[in-house]
Design a protein around this motif. Structure first.
Motif, PDB file in Angstrom:
ATOM      1  N   ASN A   1     -10.304 -70.620 -61.490  1.00  0.00           N
ATOM      2  CA  ASN A   1      -9.587 -70.852 -62.754  1.00  0.00           C
ATOM      3  C   ASN A   1      -8.080 -70.910 -62.544  1.00  0.00           C
ATOM      4  O   ASN A   1      -7.379 -71.753 -63.119  1.00  0.00           O
ATOM      5  CB  ASN A   1      -9.925 -69.754 -63.753  1.00  0.00           C
ATOM      6  CG  ASN A   1     -11.313 -69.907 -64.333  1.00  0.00           C
ATOM      7  OD1 ASN A   1     -11.940 -70.959 -64.198  1.00  0.00           O
ATOM      8  ND2 ASN A   1     -11.830 -68.848 -64.939  1.00  0.00           N
ATOM      9  N   LEU A   2      -7.566 -69.986 -61.714  1.00  0.00           N
ATOM     10  CA  LEU A   2      -6.111 -69.990 -61.483  1.00  0.00           C
ATOM     11  C   LEU A   2      -5.675 -71.248 -60.755  1.00  0.00           C
ATOM     12  O   LEU A   2      -4.629 -71.838 -61.080  1.00  0.00           O
ATOM     13  CB  LEU A   2      -5.722 -68.737 -60.681  1.00  0.00           C
ATOM     14  CG  LEU A   2      -5.915 -67.382 -61.387  1.00  0.00           C
ATOM     15  CD1 LEU A   2      -5.515 -66.234 -60.461  1.00  0.00           C
ATOM     16  CD2 LEU A   2      -5.099 -67.314 -62.676  1.00  0.00           C
TER      17      LEU A   2
ATOM     18  N   VAL B   1     -14.845 -63.103 -58.187  1.00  0.00           N
ATOM     19  CA  VAL B   1     -13.544 -63.296 -57.540  1.00  0.00           C
ATOM     20  C   VAL B   1     -13.298 -64.771 -57.302  1.00  0.00           C
ATOM     21  O   VAL B   1     -12.188 -65.283 -57.523  1.00  0.00           O
ATOM     22  CB  VAL B   1     -13.483 -62.492 -56.229  1.00  0.00           C
ATOM     23  CG1 VAL B   1     -12.187 -62.805 -55.468  1.00  0.00           C
ATOM     24  CG2 VAL B   1     -13.557 -60.995 -56.517  1.00  0.00           C
ATOM     25  N   ARG B   2     -14.358 -65.523 -56.847  1.00  0.00           N
ATOM     26  CA  ARG B   2     -14.191 -66.959 -56.659  1.00  0.00           C
ATOM     27  C   ARG B   2     -13.918 -67.647 -57.989  1.00  0.00           C
ATOM     28  O   ARG B   2     -13.111 -68.595 -58.083  1.00  0.00           O
ATOM     29  CB  ARG B   2     -15.450 -67.544 -55.997  1.00  0.00           C
ATOM     30  CG  ARG B   2     -15.582 -67.162 -54.527  1.00  0.00           C
ATOM     31  CD  ARG B   2     -16.669 -67.960 -53.849  1.00  0.00           C
ATOM     32  NE  ARG B   2     -18.003 -67.687 -54.390  1.00  0.00           N
ATOM     33  CZ  ARG B   2     -18.786 -66.696 -53.976  1.00  0.00           C
ATOM     34  NH1 ARG B   2     -18.388 -65.900 -53.003  1.00  0.00           N
ATOM     35  NH2 ARG B   2     -19.979 -66.515 -54.509  1.00  0.00           N
TER      36      ARG B   2
ATOM     37  N   PRO C   1     -20.742 -71.802 -60.975  1.00  0.00           N
ATOM     38  CA  PRO C   1     -21.396 -72.057 -59.684  1.00  0.00           C
ATOM     39  C   PRO C   1     -20.575 -71.460 -58.564  1.00  0.00           C
ATOM     40  O   PRO C   1     -19.359 -71.391 -58.622  1.00  0.00           O
ATOM     41  CB  PRO C   1     -21.439 -73.596 -59.606  1.00  0.00           C
ATOM     42  CG  PRO C   1     -21.337 -74.046 -61.027  1.00  0.00           C
ATOM     43  CD  PRO C   1     -20.518 -73.041 -61.737  1.00  0.00           C
ATOM     44  N   ASP C   2     -21.264 -71.011 -57.534  1.00  0.00           N
ATOM     45  CA  ASP C   2     -20.575 -70.367 -56.436  1.00  0.00           C
ATOM     46  C   ASP C   2     -19.715 -71.344 -55.673  1.00  0.00           C
ATOM     47  O   ASP C   2     -18.640 -71.003 -55.194  1.00  0.00           O
ATOM     48  CB  ASP C   2     -21.575 -69.723 -55.465  1.00  0.00           C
ATOM     49  CG  ASP C   2     -22.295 -68.571 -56.134  1.00  0.00           C
ATOM     50  OD1 ASP C   2     -21.824 -68.145 -57.207  1.00  0.00           O
ATOM     51  OD2 ASP C   2     -23.300 -68.106 -55.567  1.00  0.00           O
ATOM     52  N   GLY C   3     -20.168 -72.544 -55.501  1.00  0.00           N
ATOM     53  CA  GLY C   3     -19.426 -73.493 -54.705  1.00  0.00           C
ATOM     54  C   GLY C   3     -18.661 -74.459 -55.557  1.00  0.00           C
ATOM     55  O   GLY C   3     -18.249 -74.194 -56.664  1.00  0.00           O
ATOM     56  N   ALA C   4     -18.446 -75.655 -55.042  1.00  0.00           N
ATOM     57  CA  ALA C   4     -17.673 -76.665 -55.759  1.00  0.00           C
ATOM     58  C   ALA C   4     -18.515 -77.236 -56.870  1.00  0.00           C
ATOM     59  O   ALA C   4     -19.733 -77.308 -56.810  1.00  0.00           O
ATOM     60  CB  ALA C   4     -17.255 -77.765 -54.778  1.00  0.00           C
ATOM     61  N   LYS C   5     -17.822 -77.651 -57.927  1.00  0.00           N
ATOM     62  CA  LYS C   5     -18.494 -78.285 -59.053  1.00  0.00           C
ATOM     63  C   LYS C   5     -18.310 -79.773 -58.920  1.00  0.00           C
ATOM     64  O   LYS C   5     -17.189 -80.272 -58.836  1.00  0.00           O
ATOM     65  CB  LYS C   5     -17.895 -77.790 -60.373  1.00  0.00           C
ATOM     66  CG  LYS C   5     -18.035 -76.279 -60.546  1.00  0.00           C
ATOM     67  CD  LYS C   5     -17.411 -75.814 -61.830  1.00  0.00           C
ATOM     68  CE  LYS C   5     -17.525 -74.321 -61.979  1.00  0.00           C
ATOM     69  NZ  LYS C   5     -16.927 -73.816 -63.223  1.00  0.00           N
TER      70      LYS C   5
END
Length: 875
Positions: free
Chosen positions: A738-739, A732-733, A858-862
């Motif tokens: 992406n959106l 979902v994240r 990755p779950d968090g910020a890239k």
């Protein structure tokens, strides 16, 4: 006299008026008044004028008096005329009353001659009869005086005794005013009524003929005697009737009962019934009868009351009818016990018949001799769709036909009146008529009109549309099958239960080179196999074919085999059992398909090898590419952190470029691996209960750097009560990331991007809305295609995998993606997640993958990552 006095007074006045001026003129001295009036007039002129004035006044006064007297005499004349008209009317009425009967009025005033008025024809008719008989004593009837004398000569036309009595009564009337009234008889046998009296000082004699009244009286006496004898006969007839009959006086007391009534109450006779007042009905029954209306309305035929009573010691059911008459009430009781029993049995049978007829699919309608509907079943009402209230009113057959014609439910007729007459003529027919009706809605009815023995008609409406359609369809199908079999290029043959050929098409004779005349002779299966066996090198399959056609096994089953002909043709033979022991034998040329099958087998082997190669590629990409890339990212971070030594500005700039490029490459590799895993069906969701608001905020944190660089504001519209959802939080994240990346990439500095989360009926909707350029109509249909990239004039770049991955992940959750956009109006992408997980458990249908490790974002910020994929194709 008054008129003469007025004339003399007028003469004197006129003389005075004339003399005064003349005297004044003679004296030569005019009077004061005349002088002032005439002036200097001459004397003879004055005299003439005086005479003229006097005559004028005299004429005027005389005219006025004449008019007054004339008006008075005219009023008097009108009063006299009115009195005369009244007297004339009274005279006419008296004449009318006098001549209304054959009578004569004779009046005497003092000692004068009597006055006779009226019709004395009864005396003159007698005299005329005497003259014809030659009686010399008859006097001349001519002249009024002679007629009066003959009338008053009572002895000439009355019986001697009656004439003597009348003479004495008339004499007493004239002398003493003694009145009388007597009935007389003439010599001709007529009856005369004589009545005398004194009226207004006059003696009045009235002679009136009563012959017709006496005759009527005699006739009434005869009628009375006949009535008495009839009543006696009626009493005997009533006694002979087996039903109890009685008559009640106005006070309700029995005053007549027949013998059957006495037997019903077990009385010895009629007298005992009347004396004892024995009642056949109990008090409640009599009160019920008494409550029925009486008078003029009750004299009409009344419906009998169904009552129960004890008759001769047994309880019976009676139909009691009691009717009011002028002398009381008359009643009769009919024993209907047996009739009621029969009627109950008949009613039960009729109800059973009605229930049976209502279950029939055939519409039934019965009409009586008056052509009124007396019965119809449920199928009749359904067939025509008529109002039940209309049918319950018992309409005429013609009325039903008219209503059906108005509703366009009857066959179309050029002359409906003639057709209707022909239909109704069945009531006069001797035998039943059977005619078809072709309705406008395409149905066909078989209408059977059967005359009833007691009159009337019974209609049977049978819908034969399906049978006719089936018959027509069967004929057409047989023809179609025959033509189809002839048109088939495949050989087809049908064998009967006895093993003989019944049907063979042209292709069969051509393929097996058999003469069509031989096949038309219906040869046995052995002869057919012998003719066909010569063209096949392998003789083994024919034994199975013969067994399938002529076998006697209890459970027949089909048989299939392949025949290789000498010319290289390959035929698939199929023998399928048919009803009634028949067998269908078909041959299909599969030469080309056999070749294609071999080619497909080879292609399938190649595809399997390609699938193994793809799995190997995914495995190698997962390990051989991502692992070195991860090392590059790790060492680049070490260099950027300057843990191994300080870097100058250019080295630091190169290190950041390497970091961003490596992160972007990792994203692309992860997207490609995810799509490959989805295609292979090996990607599974790790579902858990995730907080929607926390998930949206985590995705927003991953895009903070790009928001700051692009000077774009992000709005999170997530209500507090949006709750949680059962889904894969990492995917979902990834969807939201992406959106958001695409929304930021296609937005201008200063614009806003909004994330919305809404609950609708338990389902969750996540939407990303931007204010960018929007998506053209011709591009919006391709936004979900892979590697479909469109920059739309912006600096945003990507490989075109973002929206494809978004749609795949949402569909893995059992949801769907909706996109709405227009050029210049921004874009809205909505992801709808269902309230419950999809039945597939988060796995898209597809073959299982043997290799490949699924790696997500990755779950968090890239760090400095640029997820350049997705919405560049959408906007």
């Amino acid at each position: 006299m008054g008129l003469e006095r007025a004339a003399r007074a007028l003469a004197r006045v006129g003389v005075l008026v004339i003399a005064a001026p003349l005297a004044a003129a003679a004296e030569g001295a005019p009077s004061g008044g005349a002088g002032s009036m005439l002036g200097p007039m001459h004397t003879h002129n004055v005299a003439g004028l005086a005479v003229l004035i006097g005559l004028t006044v005299f004429a005027t006064i005389l005219s006025l008096l004449h008019m007054r007297e004339r008006a008075r005499w005219m009023r008097r004349e009108r009063a006299l005329q009115d009195a005369l008209a009244g007297l004339s009317g009274a005279h006419d009425r008296a004449e009318m009353l006098l001549h209304s009967e054959r009578q004569v009025l004779v009046t005497w005033t003092g000692r004068g001659e009597p006055a006779v008025e009226g019709d004395a024809g009864f005396a003159q008719d007698l005299r005329a009869a005497e003259l014809r008989a030659g009686d010399l004593r008859a006097a001349d009837l001519r002249g009024t005086q002679n007629g009066t004398r003959r009338l008053l000569a009572f002895g000439t036309w009355l019986a001697a005794q009656d004439a003597h009595l009348l003479d004495g009564a008339v004499a007493a009337l004239r002398e003493r005013g003694t009145g009388f009234r007597m009935n007389l008889r003439s010599l001709a046998g007529r009856y005369i009524e004589a009545q005398g009296g004194a009226v207004g000082g006059r003696a009045l004699l009235r002679l009136r003929e009563t012959t017709e009244e006496r005759r009527e009286l005699i006739e009434l006496r005869g009628t009375l005697d006949e009535t008495k004898s009839g009543l006696a006969a009626l009493a005997g007839l009533l006694d002979a009737i087996p039903q109890p009959i009685w008559h009640r006086a106005p006070d309700g007391r029995l005053d007549f009962a027949n013998a059957a009534y006495a037997a019903a109450v077990e009385a010895p006779g009629r007298e005992a019934v009347l004396e004892g007042g024995l009642e056949l009905l109990d008090r409640a029954a009599r009160e019920q009868i008494a409550r029925r209306p009486v008078g003029a309305a009750a004299r009409a035929p009344a419906q009998p009351l169904r009552l129960s009573a004890v008759v001769a010691g047994a309880r019976r059911i009676l139909d009691v009818c009691e009717t009011a008459t002028e002398t009381g009430r008359v009643g009769i009781a009919v024993d209907v016990s047996e009739l009621e029993s029969v009627r109950a049995d008949l009613q039960r049978q009729m109800d059973a018949n009605v229930r049976t007829l209502d279950q029939l699919p055939t519409a039934v309608a019965m009409f009586d001799a008056r052509q009124r509907l007396i019965f119809h079943n449920a199928a009749y009402q359904r067939l025509w769709g008529l109002d039940p209230a209309f049918l319950d009113a018992k309409p005429l057959d013609g009325e039903i036909l008219d209503r059906l014609r108005a509703a366009r439910k009857l066959p179309e007729q050029a002359d409906f009146r003639s057709w209707k007459t022909e239909v109704l003529a069945a009531y006069r027919a001797v035998e039943a008529t059977d005619t078809p009706w072709y309705l406008p809605d395409g149905r066909t009815l078989r209408v059977l009109a059967d005359p009833n023995p007691q009159g009337g008609l019974t209609y049977l409406y049978q819908d034969v549309s399906e049978s006719m359609k089936l018959a027509s369809r069967y004929d057409a199908l047989m023809k179609e099958q025959a033509e189809t079999l002839e048109a088939l290029k495949e050989p087809v043959a049908v064998f009967a239960a006895d093993g003989r050929l019944t049907v063979a098409n042209r292709a069969f004779s051509v393929t097996w080179r058999v003469d069509p005349a031989t096949l038309a002779g219906k040869p046995h299966v052995d002869a057919v196999i012998a003719a066909c066996r010569a063209l096949t090198p392998d003789q083994g399959p024919w034994a199975g074919i013969r067994q399938a056609i002529t076998g006697l096994s209890e459970t027949r089953s089909g048989h299939s085999c392949r025949l290789d002909m000498s010319d290289g043709t390959v035929l698939d033979c199929s023998a399928q059992p048919l009803p009634l022991g028949a067998t269908l034998l078909t041959f299909i040329d599969v030469t080309a398909s056999a070749n294609v099958e071999r080619a497909l087998t080879e292609k399938n082997d190649a595809l399997e090898r390609a699938s193994q190669l793809r799995d190997t590629f995914v495995h190698h990409v997962s390990y051989e590419l991502r692992s070195p890339l991860t090392n590059i990212i790790g060492f680049t971070q070490l260099l950027g952190d300057e843990t191994v030594g300080a870097l100058n500005e250019r080295q630091r700039e190169y290190s950041e470029h390497i970091m961003r490029s490596s992160a972007a490459l990792l994203v692309i590799i992860n997207d490609i691996l995810d799509l490959a895993s989805i295609d292979a069906g090996s990607l599974e969701l790790q579902r858990e209960t995730i907080d929607v608001r926390a998930t949206v905020e985590a995705a927003a944190r991953g895009i903070e750097d790009r928001l700051a660089e692009s000077h774009i504001t992000l709005d999170l519209d997530v209500p507090e009560g949006v709750g949680s959802v059962f889904a894969d939080g990492k995917r979902v994240r990834q969807i939201l990331f992406n959106l958001l990346s695409n929304a930021v990439g296609f937005s201008e500095p200063g614009q806003h991007v909004r994330v919305e989360a809404r609950r609708q009926g338990g389902a969750l909707t996540l939407a990303v809305i931007d204010q960018g350029r929007g998506i053209p109509t011709e591009v919006i249909d391709r936004v979900f295609d892979r590697f479909e990239s469109n920059t739309l004039g912006t600096k945003h770049r990507g490989v075109g995998l973002g929206l494809s991955i978004v749609r795949s992940f949402v569909e893995l959750h059992g949801g769907r993606v909706e996109i709405s956009s227009a050029p210049g109006r921004g874009t809205r992408v909505s992801c709808l997640f269902p309230a419950e997980p999809s039945p597939g458990g988060g796995r898209l249908p597809g073959p299982p993958a043997e290799a490949g490790t699924t790696r997500g974002h990755p779950d968090g910020a890239k760090p400095n990552g640029r997820a350049d994929s997705g919405l560049e194709a959408a906007e």
